[in-house]
Design an enzyme around this catalytic site. Structure first.
Site, PDB file in Angstrom:
ATOM      1  N   GLY A 130      13.641  45.036  83.338  1.00 39.13           N
ATOM      2  CA  GLY A 130      15.029  45.307  83.684  1.00 39.13           C
ATOM      3  C   GLY A 130      15.139  46.276  84.849  1.00 39.13           C
ATOM      4  N   GLY A 168      18.250  52.218  83.841  1.00 44.99           N
ATOM      5  CA  GLY A 168      17.059  52.672  83.127  1.00 44.99           C
ATOM      6  C   GLY A 168      15.781  52.227  83.818  1.00 44.99           C
ATOM      7  CD  GLU A 200      36.747  53.150  86.193  1.00 48.97           C
ATOM      8  OE1 GLU A 200      36.497  54.228  86.747  1.00 48.97           O
ATOM      9  OE2 GLU A 200      35.877  52.337  85.874  1.00 48.97           O
ATOM     10  CG  ASP A 241      23.930  50.245  77.799  1.00 50.84           C
ATOM     11  OD1 ASP A 241      24.043  51.470  77.646  1.00 50.84           O
ATOM     12  OD2 ASP A 241      24.671  49.582  78.547  1.00 50.84           O
ATOM     13  CB  ALA A 278      25.012  54.969  84.782  1.00 53.30           C
ATOM     14  CD  GLN A 279      23.806  60.981  84.885  1.00 58.36           C
ATOM     15  OE1 GLN A 279      22.752  61.425  84.450  1.00 58.36           O
ATOM     16  NE2 GLN A 279      24.066  60.909  86.176  1.00 58.36           N
TER      17      GLN A 279
END
Lengths: 443, 443
Positions: free
Chosen positions: A4, A8, A168, A302, A312-313
């Protein structure tokens, strides 16, 4: 080996730069996807290239890195091999010593996969271009519509899910209708555009601090977004959405931003290793991000069940941590401290000049939050060029009111029209063909 | 009324800004297409938004202008109405007093429509994204290939047609392989990339001055492009191209840049008015660009047979002229002088820092030609924002070696794979479905 190239996998691979070992990175697409800005691709602000830098360009010149295009379908934990469905249609077995699995999450319709045809989600580039095509097409159809009910349905946008993506999107569609597209349509009155944002929970941005949810809700209301909390969607069809209790929202354009689940690979990895999974199918890992009983297999981001938000962090820090553990082992200096997530905060931008953010105990909203949002996203965007053209596009869209990246392919429109105009009998068959063509990958 | 928002229709509509009449612009897509830069979308330099500004944004605030999304299928010259297949699936008849038809040209396989599946052309956004997807996918497949013949076929690019599009594509693919993607692949040796540029005529850029053809050919050879002139392609299949005499070029990636013909609307208009057409189906017009016997109908650009090259300048000037004639009539001051094309010159860029151009009697080539090319294209690009981000992308791609807009959708790849892996029986049926989805519009 890294599986992936999301946040990550990308950060794991970056951290493995100087290891005395060969690194293999396997990914299903040629690009890293900057998912938090996908909604801007969908609303005509950014091009797909700006949020999807090619992996080979990010890692060019890395001699110890082999990048393979394909999907990991299984892991043979005994043989220490992953099974890869190559992009060339061949199945390969690729050996590993250490394995970092960071295959992310996929969209979940909570068992109602039939909703997908009517309400695309926003998890990948194909989704974003499909949603973009539907949004801009809707305004064109409203312009052509002669029947007022028909026009109303084209000017109504139903968004399911009030997390960051839903919020958003709602904000950007409101900006489009009220500001960016102003004066560009003569028959459709874009001030009549309705955006309905629904969620089963009782506040927007539930992962954020409550004060920020309140502030975000206020901004959404200022943009005339019709926010319906505690509202569960029970059906989605071509013409709208039905909520629990039977109420209808008549809308041609529906977007699903409601849930995620672990990809099929998580299930296979769990079966192969006997690792437990949580309700969303994520793998419960050890404090050092490894799979129980398999210190050579890490799961980060995830795909891992760690009581951490799906942002994301978390993936970046997890990927970096796993790579550091591997580096330590290779250097004979094992890392002993467990993975600890350092929460840098959350942010979401609702409209231009208005974002909400929490950084530790600090809450930002409005203009200050927006500048914070801008800075952080520019900082994390990959590549100098993407930073510059993205800043340019933001200047045009937020200071000006241009939306220059709003192209839909004729292929997309024809595919939808083909479905629309078929008889019920043919419909089912055609949906199958089109979905097969559209799907990222059949699971 | 203006039909088509290409260069001809765009300049006609611009010129009709201050007329005391309602203007209707009908186009099949929501955008104007800057066709001369399409090859840069296909080779990963520009995003589709940069070459396809939305028509509504170009003309925002124009109160006398009505923009309709649809295809004009016929003209009822008696009733003074055009028949429009609306993008909403409805057929409408829209009245006109004066009519400017600028529907451009479409790709021609010279009767071999079956070639289209294997060798897409480069006439619209869908084409450009399809060609982009095939080019970048080919390098990935070469990286995965284990059989040397297979790898060679993936690293061979066959381009049919050595006009500006073919020449510019050949140059950019050469740059990709030799410079931009250098160091990004470890198994495929990109220096082995072969680009075969074929044309039945005996020189490249046949519409240019002969000295420039010679100079362009020299540059192509320096880039190791295998230029085969006087070479007629007789067959195109999945694995390559067969030329007259039986010789084969084994190549998985084929691009058709060979010919154009008038769209179906030209035929219909000729039937309705009795106007003569030329061999390519273009309408032979009067010196004032009107259809014989119909002073209210103008045909400009690629649809008109005027012994002029099929370039943007001819369409722009023709569109502007037709609009001026109409303005003159409305103002009671008829324009009497016939349309006269002012040839500003031709240019084509072959690789970075190298272009050929003729401006009147002046010939430019090499660096000087390239700066000329750069300036002219920036000048004519629509919109300030597009000029800036395009310049940025050119800086990145030509000074640096980044190709940031190289995203392919999974839908494209799956559609091709689906065709590739089907049995012959199913193949035919599936090609039909997919082509129906992919086609701009069934003629």
């Amino acid at each position: 080996m890294v599986v992936g190239a999301g946040f990550g996998g990308l950060f794991a691979t970056k951290t493995l730069r100087h290891v005395p070992a060969k690194v293999t990175l396997i990914n299903g697409t040629t690009y890293h996807l900057f998912e938090p800005l996908l909604y801007q691709v969908a609303t005509g602000i950014l091009s797909e290239g700006e949020v999807a830098p090619p992996i080979r360009e990010i890692f060019k010149g890395r001699r110890n890195l082999d990048i393979q295009l394909g999907w990991v379908s299984d892991v043979d934990v005994e043989a220490h091999e992953v099974v890869v469905d190559g992009a060339d249609g061949r199945v390969r077995r690729v050996p590993y010593d250490s394995l970092i699995v960071a295959a992310g999450a996929q969209n979940s319709y909570f068992g109602n996969e039939a909703f997908a045809e009517h309400a695309p989600s926003l998890k990948n580039i194909d989704d974003a271009l499909e949603v973009r095509s539907r949004i801009f097409h809707a305004f064109e159809m409203a312009e052509l519509a002669e029947d007022p009910d028909e026009q109303r349905r084209w000017l109504t946008f139903a968004i399911v899910g009030a997390g960051p993506t839903g919020v958003e999107l709602a904000g950007q569609i409101a900006e489009l209708a009220q500001r960016s597209l102003k004066g560009q349509y003569h028959h459709a009155d874009l001030t009549q555009t309705r955006i309905v944002l629904m969620d089963a929970v009782d506040r927007v941005l539930p992962a954020f601090d409550e004060a920020l949810s309140v502030s975000a809700l206020k901004t959404l209301k200022k943009l005339h977004v019709d926010v319906r909390l505690g509202t569960r969607v029970v059906d989605v069809d071509a013409k709208g959405v039905t909520v629990a209790g039977g109420e209808r929202v008549e809308a041609y354009t529906k977007i699903w931003a409601a849930g995620v689940m672990a990809p099929g690979l998580a299930q296979r990895l769990a079966e192969a290793t006997g690792a437990p999974t949580d309700r969303a199918g994520r793998i419960v890992v050890e404090p050092d991000c490894t799979v129980p009983g398999h210190p050579e297999i890490f799961v980060v981001g995830d795909m891992a069940a760690q009581n951490l938000p799906g942002v994301a962090q978390v993936a970046m820090q997890g990927g970096r941590y796993a790579a550091q553990v591997i580096k330590g082992r290779l250097a004979g200096k094992p890392v002993t401290k467990p993975f600890k997530y350092f929460d840098k905060g959350n942010m979401a931008t609702i409209s231009r000049f208005s974002a909400v953010a929490n950084v530790g105990k600090l809450h930002l909203s409005g203009l200050l939050g927006w500048f914070g949002w801008l800075g952080v996203h520019l900082f994390y965007l990959i590549g100098f060029k993407n930073k510059v053209t993205t800043l340019m596009h933001w200047t045009v869209s937020f200071l000006g009111r241009g939306r220059s990246e709003r192209i839909a392919t004729t292929q997309q429109i024809n595919a939808r029209n083909a479905l629309h105009h078929l008889s019920t009998d043919d419909h089912h068959r055609a949906v199958g063909v089109v979905q097969q063509l559209q799907n990222g990958r059949p699971e």
